[in-house]
Design an enzyme around this catalytic site. Structure first.
Site, PDB file in Angstrom:
ATOM      1  N   ARG A 122      22.587  40.458  43.562  1.00 51.24           N
ATOM      2  CA  ARG A 122      22.786  41.919  43.493  1.00 51.24           C
ATOM      3  C   ARG A 122      24.185  42.378  43.909  1.00 51.24           C
ATOM      4  NH1 ARG A 122      17.509  41.706  45.454  1.00 51.24           N
ATOM      5  NH2 ARG A 122      16.053  42.064  43.750  1.00 51.24           N
ATOM      6  N   LYS A 144      36.601  47.154  36.075  1.00 54.39           N
ATOM      7  CA  LYS A 144      35.749  46.898  34.901  1.00 54.39           C
ATOM      8  C   LYS A 144      35.572  45.387  34.775  1.00 54.39           C
ATOM      9  CE  LYS A 144      36.562  50.817  31.838  1.00 54.39           C
ATOM     10  NZ  LYS A 144      37.071  51.219  30.512  1.00 54.39           N
ATOM     11  N   GLU A 186      50.912  47.087  26.374  1.00 58.93           N
ATOM     12  CA  GLU A 186      50.204  47.892  27.382  1.00 58.93           C
ATOM     13  C   GLU A 186      51.213  48.505  28.370  1.00 58.93           C
ATOM     14  OE1 GLU A 186      46.896  48.287  27.111  1.00 58.93           O
ATOM     15  OE2 GLU A 186      46.228  46.534  25.964  1.00 58.93           O
ATOM     16  N   LYS A 228      47.964  52.806  36.957  1.00 62.83           N
ATOM     17  CA  LYS A 228      46.553  52.538  36.686  1.00 62.83           C
ATOM     18  C   LYS A 228      45.706  52.904  37.907  1.00 62.83           C
ATOM     19  CE  LYS A 228      43.013  49.911  34.575  1.00 62.83           C
ATOM     20  NZ  LYS A 228      42.557  48.824  33.752  1.00 62.83           N
ATOM     21  N   GLU A 238      35.222  56.585  34.250  1.00 64.62           N
ATOM     22  CA  GLU A 238      35.556  57.091  32.920  1.00 64.62           C
ATOM     23  C   GLU A 238      34.652  58.240  32.514  1.00 64.62           C
ATOM     24  OE1 GLU A 238      36.736  53.755  30.567  1.00 64.62           O
ATOM     25  OE2 GLU A 238      36.688  54.913  28.733  1.00 64.62           O
ATOM     26  N   ASN A 247      43.302  54.424  27.058  1.00 65.16           N
ATOM     27  CA  ASN A 247      42.981  53.904  25.724  1.00 65.16           C
ATOM     28  C   ASN A 247      43.980  54.372  24.666  1.00 65.16           C
ATOM     29  OD1 ASN A 247      40.677  52.618  26.678  1.00 65.16           O
ATOM     30  ND2 ASN A 247      39.480  54.499  26.503  1.00 65.16           N
ATOM     31  N   HIS A 250      44.409  52.666  21.406  1.00 71.54           N
ATOM     32  CA  HIS A 250      43.323  51.690  21.306  1.00 71.54           C
ATOM     33  C   HIS A 250      42.274  52.010  20.243  1.00 71.54           C
ATOM     34  CE1 HIS A 250      45.118  49.885  24.787  1.00 71.54           C
ATOM     35  NE2 HIS A 250      44.158  48.998  24.917  1.00 71.54           N
TER      36      HIS A 250
HETATM   37  N1  LIG Z   1      38.696  44.568  32.857  1.00 75.91           N
HETATM   38  C1  LIG Z   1      39.582  45.312  32.262  1.00 75.91           C
HETATM   39  O1  LIG Z   1      39.817  46.460  32.639  1.00 75.91           O
HETATM   40  C2  LIG Z   1      40.321  44.741  31.090  1.00 75.91           C
HETATM   41  C3  LIG Z   1      41.446  45.426  30.579  1.00 75.91           C
HETATM   42  C4  LIG Z   1      42.145  44.836  29.538  1.00 75.91           C
HETATM   43  C5  LIG Z   1      41.740  43.610  29.013  1.00 75.91           C
HETATM   44  N2  LIG Z   1      40.647  42.986  29.532  1.00 75.91           N
HETATM   45  C6  LIG Z   1      40.211  41.681  29.017  1.00 75.91           C
HETATM   46  O2  LIG Z   1      41.208  40.723  29.334  1.00 75.91           O
HETATM   47  C7  LIG Z   1      41.116  39.637  28.426  1.00 75.91           C
HETATM   48  C8  LIG Z   1      42.504  39.221  28.024  1.00 75.91           C
HETATM   49  O3  LIG Z   1      43.223  38.816  29.163  1.00 75.91           O
HETATM   50  P1  LIG Z   1      44.627  38.032  29.084  1.00 75.91           P
HETATM   51  O4  LIG Z   1      45.483  38.687  28.081  1.00 75.91           O
HETATM   52  O5  LIG Z   1      45.122  37.871  30.467  1.00 75.91           O
HETATM   53  O6  LIG Z   1      44.213  36.639  28.400  1.00 75.91           O
HETATM   54  P2  LIG Z   1      43.730  35.248  28.996  1.00 75.91           P
HETATM   55  O7  LIG Z   1      42.940  35.420  30.209  1.00 75.91           O
HETATM   56  O8  LIG Z   1      43.152  34.492  27.861  1.00 75.91           O
HETATM   57  O9  LIG Z   1      45.110  34.522  29.368  1.00 75.91           O
HETATM   58  C9  LIG Z   1      46.009  34.192  28.342  1.00 75.91           C
HETATM   59  C10 LIG Z   1      46.330  32.690  28.333  1.00 75.91           C
HETATM   60  O10 LIG Z   1      47.245  32.383  29.376  1.00 75.91           O
HETATM   61  C11 LIG Z   1      46.734  31.329  30.190  1.00 75.91           C
HETATM   62  N3  LIG Z   1      47.298  31.583  31.516  1.00 75.91           N
HETATM   63  C12 LIG Z   1      46.871  32.466  32.439  1.00 75.91           C
HETATM   64  N4  LIG Z   1      47.743  32.532  33.444  1.00 75.91           N
HETATM   65  C13 LIG Z   1      48.759  31.671  33.152  1.00 75.91           C
HETATM   66  C14 LIG Z   1      49.966  31.323  33.788  1.00 75.91           C
HETATM   67  N5  LIG Z   1      50.363  31.928  34.908  1.00 75.91           N
HETATM   68  N6  LIG Z   1      50.749  30.399  33.216  1.00 75.91           N
HETATM   69  C15 LIG Z   1      50.390  29.821  32.034  1.00 75.91           C
HETATM   70  N7  LIG Z   1      49.281  30.136  31.364  1.00 75.91           N
HETATM   71  C16 LIG Z   1      48.474  31.056  31.927  1.00 75.91           C
HETATM   72  C17 LIG Z   1      45.256  31.436  30.035  1.00 75.91           C
HETATM   73  O11 LIG Z   1      44.612  30.224  30.375  1.00 75.91           O
HETATM   74  C18 LIG Z   1      45.136  31.772  28.557  1.00 75.91           C
HETATM   75  O12 LIG Z   1      45.300  30.624  27.775  1.00 75.91           O
HETATM   76  C19 LIG Z   1      40.234  40.106  27.303  1.00 75.91           C
HETATM   77  O13 LIG Z   1      38.979  39.478  27.372  1.00 75.91           O
HETATM   78  C20 LIG Z   1      40.066  41.593  27.544  1.00 75.91           C
HETATM   79  O14 LIG Z   1      38.817  42.094  27.113  1.00 75.91           O
HETATM   80  C21 LIG Z   1      39.945  43.537  30.550  1.00 75.91           C
HETATM   81 ZN   LIG Z   2      44.246  47.100  25.858  1.00 77.09          ZN
END
Ligand SMILES: NC(=O)c1ccc[n+]([C@@H]2O[C@H](COP(=O)([O-])OP(=O)(O)OC[C@H]3O[C@@H](n4cnc5c(N)ncnc54)[C@H](O)[C@@H]3O)[C@@H](O)[C@H]2O)c1
Ligand SMILES: [Zn+2]
Length: 365
Positions: A122, A144, A186, A228, A238, A247, A250
């Site tokens: 929980r 989120k 972003e 943010k 939200e 967004n 977006h």
């Molecule tokens: N929770 C939220 O508010 C929110 C907001 C925006 C996006 N998201 C989510 O985030 C995700 C995308 O995240 P992302 O863009 O960070 O992608 P990701 O987590 O896939 O990371 C990108 C790549 O970089 C690698 N990596 C990470 N750190 C590294 C480092 N320091 N050095 C080398 N490689 C590294 C990862 O293993 C991966 O291959 C999506 O699923 C999206 O839905 C969530």
């Molecule tokens: Zn985005």
């Protein structure tokens, strides 16, 4: 190191931003008051780079640790199957309600780990050690968390604020250039929605940012984190419409992602957001609230980040428009757009006909 507080009453937390601070995570967690066992979640790629210093810092601070490094390195990590494996490993490690989760990685590891923490017994606390630019400027802040369903992205989730966020700028040195570039969409978004002088800073420093200049990246992460945090503080769930400004671009981006062959996509999110912001600017011009001069400035900055500003020819505009209709953020039948008024200020508009939206899309293909 600088710290920013997300002020959310009893859910307030510190976001630490600086170079080389990953090795101080243990003491920062201790300072934040977290006790119990630490369950550390990452994937093999990030684990190879950063798990060792992380574990030794946790141990130095007196924490018992278990690590879980077998998350896949793609969106499939955010699935019910992977979540089930994480719960099982947490139970095997003897985690209970007094334990906490530490996520090390980008948004994928963060979203899944945060959701595991939100739901295990929980809800237990969690710490987000963000290692991508996208995570540091966006996903690590705001609470989120969630997973995907086969029907679409982020369809199951929870608001669960972390107890601490660590954004070590040094970790961006190992980040693939394409990840840095797409996250810049972003970053530009924050300038357009909130802060004209930050937009100007980006205009002056984009070349350095693209070369991973760590001083510039520090400044970028700090400012985006602040913005943010301020937005989330005022509209955590939200509800008031304020958080919706995040967004920007977006709604169009969503349509582009769908049209490009579902969310398991050929066009990355950052690229879709870049084009989406150009579309939103075009819509602002058509509504008579955004000047051509500001739109050209926005386009120029997006180009300088190495991102596209037009919808690829191979995409069908009809499909993009259709895809936009499935936007999760939609209320009733009407799409709400975040439209720029000037650089640094946006408004929400729900009075845009599909015909107008279509002509906006056509004009940037
Ligand atoms: N929770 C939220 O508010 C929110 C907001 C925006 C996006 N998201 C989510 O985030 C995700 C995308 O995240 P992302 O863009 O960070 O992608 P990701 O987590 O896939 O990371 C990108 C790549 O970089 C690698 N990596 C990470 N750190 C590294 C480092 N320091 N050095 C080398 N490689 C590294 C990862 O293993 C991966 O291959 C999506 O699923 C999206 O839905 C969530
Ligand atoms: Zn985005």
């Amino acid at each position: 190191m600088k710290t920013i507080t997300a002020r959310l009453k009893q859910r307030s937390y510190t976001i630490c931003v600086g170079k080389g601070i990953l090795a101080k995570t243990g003491s920062a967690i201790k300072q934040s008051g977290l006790k119990g066992k630490a369950f550390v979640i990452t994937n093999r790629k990030v684990g190879k780079l950063y798990l060792k210093p992380m574990l030794s810092s946790l141990k130095k601070a007196g924490y018992q640790t278990t690590s879980y490094v077998t998350l896949p390195d793609n969106e499939s990590a955010k699935s019910q199957v992977q979540l089930g494996k994480v719960y099982a490993a947490m139970l095997t490690a003897g985690c209970d309600r007094s334990s906490f989760v530490v996520a090390i990685g980008g948004g994928i590891v963060g979203d899944l780990s945060g959701y595991a923490a939100a739901t295990f017994m929980r809800g237990i606390p969690w710490v987000n050690v963000a290692t991508t630019l996208l995570a540091q400027v966006d996903s690590a802040i705001g609470g989120k968390t969630g997973i995907n369903l086969k029907e679409g992205k982020n369809l199951v989730g929870a608001f669960h604020q972390p107890g601490l966020v660590i954004s070590d700028i040094d970790t961006l040195k190992s980040l693939p250039r394409v990840e840095l570039k797409t996250a810049l969409a972003e970053v530009i978004k924050y300038g357009v929605i909130w802060d004209h002088s930050f937009f100007e800073y980006l205009e002056k420093n984009m070349t350095k940012a693209l070369k991973s200049d760590l001083n510039v990246l520090t400044k970028i992460v700090l400012r985006c984190t602040e913005i943010k945090a301020r937005v989330v503080e005022k509209d955590e769930r939200e509800l008031s419409g304020l958080r919706a400004i995040l967004n920007y671009g977006h709604t169009f981006a969503h349509g582009i992602e769908v049209a490009s062959g579902s969310w398991r996509k050929s066009i990355s999110h950052g690229i879709a957001v870049a084009i989406g912001m150009v579309a939103a600017g075009e819509l602002g011009q058509r509504l008579g609230i955004f000047s051509q001069k500001d739109q050209l400035r926005q386009i120029e900055l997006i180009k300088r980040a190495g991102l596209p500003t037009r919808i690829p020819e191979k995409l069908s505009v009809d499909k993009v428009l259709k895809g936009m209709q499935h936007d999760k953020k939609k209320k009733g039948n009407q799409l709400t757009f975040v439209v720029p008024q000037r650089i640094g200020k946006v408004v929400l508009r729900s009075d845009c006909s599909p015909a107008k939206t279509y002509s906006v899309l056509k004009s940037i293909q």
